[in-house]
Design an enzyme around this catalytic site. Structure first.
Site, mmCIF file in Angstrom:
data_model
loop_
_atom_site.group_PDB
_atom_site.id
_atom_site.type_symbol
_atom_site.label_atom_id
_atom_site.label_comp_id
_atom_site.label_asym_id
_atom_site.label_seq_id
_atom_site.Cartn_x
_atom_site.Cartn_y
_atom_site.Cartn_z
ATOM 1 C CG HIS A 67 -0.077 -0.285 2.619
ATOM 2 N ND1 HIS A 67 -0.008 -1.454 2.911
ATOM 3 C CD2 HIS A 67 0.161 0.599 3.571
ATOM 4 C CE1 HIS A 67 0.828 -1.464 3.946
ATOM 5 N NE2 HIS A 67 1.066 -0.126 4.309
ATOM 6 C CB CYS A 190 16.159 -4.654 23.217
ATOM 7 S SG CYS A 190 16.645 -2.932 23.149
#
Length: 682
Positions: A67, A190
């Site tokens: 898109h 993380c």
């Protein structure tokens, strides 16, 4: 909507639209142009390909939804193909045979997002996807899609909201519950909490907007955490954990359908994870977050996609992530002490029992300055504070490894094991071993069934007491000598390296630092470097190791920034923008600045980065570059014992090698020059 969003002329059934995603996008853009909805289909193609390069649009189940907004598009449009030969759009479960191209005018605001979200929600339903595969002709596809993307007007049933269980947690919605948008909460984390954490959060947020779901994310990163509100937790239909470390406050989500993975999947496959969470919210058999999650993690390993090895990695990275702030703050304060008071502040000339910095801080004050004056005093205090922070490194590492395994009850035995590891000379390796033993021991004790009257004492007294006693006994009585021997042998081996062997070590360090750009391999090399830097007997060998680590870690973002300047045509517009930021990230020793490039094109980006890192690591060792600071990049060159110019030479050469390499690999299979769009066959 004045014009239909899809017409039979925009549908291509059972066609061979090309061998790759770009060819399929070009073919569908050609249909949009032929239908008079785009004055320049190439503009639409460029936008869709730029979107693909930042995050592939493949979804589970053989579906893809490329898109874009484009100036050339005059009206929001869907073009669809059912491929005779499926094409890879980056989905983990394989190629796609159902592809929708969504095109919207550049000034249409969120119009194409609304279309995308409606279509994405429909594509989550297996029945709708199967109806597209079974459709006999173009008109049937148009009718199915038009119905799917047109807002429903019928009233919703009064009993649509999710029922509440006796415990107060929401049960999964049924498939017919459409009274409100699906609400998803996400946790991203993380090891360092610097880059991956926030990149995954942004990617999931944008994917949630595309899917038209209510979404909130809690980033458990280095800049702090804003916890979810009670209302958000109560309203959540599903949760996503995209983490490489343990989730803080996991018990808040008990009973919620769960999608769990490493943090990189949140960056690379955000649309897929959102779709999976939406599916889980209506699936009564979906995995949920269990009560007492820490005690149940081993049982949940199967079927989660993470497994025992993944849990072990999470525990180690959790320890490293909590250790890094101590290392960064302590190391930089020590380096500041060197800058102000000279390198002698780290020696032990004033007392054999402590560094000069500690001696000055303890025996002098602003009103009783040492012989070296105010500079020596300020530098000594800075060095003493930094040394104190660094001395906690192993204890914090062990404590939070245990925490990741057993939650809060693992903290006391874990921290104790870390202190014992330092006491017996086990160092960094001893901290890892002790933390694992403490965590497993605490987890095992938590599984022992106790009478009701004793359960309240279990997490605050029984588990810490017994786990600390057993772990400490194992560390002192069984492992003290082996750990000390291993640590001593490693230090002796490092100190004895010279010539070729030292260069080979530098090459290995460079390869590790550039392999996963902030992932576990990168963090393993970094952790070894800072562990040596913080050791009591740190010297030239440890300083050279740290210099090689930092120099090699700076190469990937700098090399990719350089490559986008030298050959901008090989990179997409978003990549060229990322290249501008990568200059500063690389100069600051933030390897994660290269992640957007590696995520979009790993096979052509990571190998040349590893080559450049290996060259820099080897050169750094060969040139005897020394560094006494654990972080900071070019901003801590004052901590390099006069070797800063050699440090820069190693970085410049490695950056040039990596940049040349990535330019070469990008040209091997790079996109062909723009060509006229193929026209659809009748």
């Amino acid at each position: 909507m004045s014009e239909p969003i899809i017409t039979p002329s925009l549908v291509l059934l059972d066609a061979d639209a090309g061998a790759d995603a770009e060819a399929v996008i070009r073919r569908l853009a050609g249909l949009v142009g032929e239908d008079g909805r785009s004055s320049d289909p190439t503009d639409l193609v460029d936008g869709a390909l730029a979107r693909e390069s930042s995050s592939p649009t493949g979804l589970p189940g053989g579906i893809a939804i490329p898109h874009a907004r484009a100036e050339s598009v005059s009206v929001a449009t869907l073009a669809m193909t059912r491929l005779a030969s499926p094409v890879d759009f980056g989905a983990a479960d394989g190629p796609a045979d159902i592809v929708f191209l969504i095109a919207a005018p550049a000034g249409a605001g969120s119009e194409h997002m609304k279309v995308l979200s409606a279509l994405a929600r429909a594509l989550v339903r297996p029945a709708f996807v199967q109806s597209l595969r079974d459709a006999p002709d173009d008109d049937t596809v148009v009718a199915l899609v038009t119905e799917a993307v047109t807002p429903a007007t019928k009233p919703e049933p009064a009993d649509a909201p999710a029922a509440q269980t006796a415990s107060g947690t929401s049960t999964p919605k049924t498939a017919t519950d459409t009274s409100q948008r699906t609400s998803i909460l996400a946790i991203t984390a993380c090891p360092t909490g610097i880059a991956h954490t926030y990149m995954a959060a942004d990617a999931l947020k944008l994917a949630a907007e595309r899917a038209d779901v209510a979404f909130a994310v809690e980033t458990q990163g280095s800049s702090g955490t804003t916890p979810f509100t009670a209302e958000q937790l109560a309203d959540a239909d599903a949760v996503i954990f995209a983490t490489d470390v343990g989730v803080k406050g996991r018990d808040r989500f008990v009973g919620k359908p769960l999608v769990e993975s490493g943090v990189k999947r949140g960056i690379n496959e955000p649309d897929t994870m959102i779709a999976e969470a939406v599916g889980a919210s209506t699936d009564p058999h979906a995995r949920t977050v269990s009560a007492g999650e820490a005690a149940d993690r081993a049982d949940e390993a199967e079927g989660t996609g993470i497994g025992i090895g993944g849990r072990l990695k999470q525990a180690l990275l959790t320890g490293v992530s909590y250790m890094i702030p101590f290392v960064a703050a302590g190391g930089l304060l020590m380096a500041l002490g060197f800058l102000i008071a000279g390198y002698e502040i780290g020696s032990s000339t004033l007392s054999p029992d402590m560094s000069d910095g500690a001696y000055v801080a303890l025996h002098n004050s602003l009103w009783n300055l040492p012989a070296g004056g105010l500079g020596q005093y300020i530098g000594g205090v800075s060095f003493a504070i930094g040394s104190t922070a660094m001395s906690l490194m192993v204890a914090v590492l062990a404590g939070y490894i245990a925490y990741a395994i057993a939650d809060r009850p693992g903290l006391a035995p874990g921290f104790t094991a870390g202190v014992i590891a330092v006491t017996v000379g086990g160092g960094f390796i001893g901290g890892i071993v002790g933390g694992l033993i403490a965590g497993v021991m605490a987890l095992w004790i938590s599984r022992i069934p106790l009478p009701q009257w004793a359960r309240g004492l279990q997490p605050v007294v029984i588990i810490p007491l017994i786990a600390t006693l057993v772990t400490g006994a194992i560390m002192f009585m069984l492992l003290s000598r082996p750990l000390s021997w291993v640590n001593t042998e490693l230090e002796d081996a490092l100190n004895s390296m010279s010539g070729t062997s030292k260069v080979v070590l530098g090459v290995i360090i460079g390869l590790m630092m550039c392999f996963d750009l902030g992932g576990p391999v990168n963090k393993a090399a970094y952790a070894v470097g800072v562990a040596g830097l913080g050791a009591a007997g740190a010297g030239v060998a440890q300083w050279e190791f740290m210099a090689a680590v930092m120099a090699a870690g700076m190469v990937p973002p700098l090399a990719l920034a350089l490559a986008t300047v030298v050959r901008p045509g090989l990179f997409t517009q978003p990549e060229r923008e990322n290249g501008k930021a990568a200059w500063l990230l690389g100069a600051s020793f933030i390897s994660e600045g290269a992640i957007p490039f590696a995520a979009a094109d790993p096979l052509r980006v990571i190998p040349p980065m590893m080559l450049g890192g290996a060259v820099t690591g080897g050169l750094s060792m060969a040139l005897d570059v020394q560094l006494r600071a654990p972080h900071g990049g070019v901003f801590v060159m004052f901590a390099m014992n006069g070797t800063w110019w050699k440090f820069l030479i190693a970085i410049v050469v490695g950056t040039a090698v990596a940049a040349i390499g990535v330019i070469a690999t990008k040209q091997i299979t790079t996109r062909q020059p723009e060509k006229p769009l193929e026209t659809a066959s009748a």
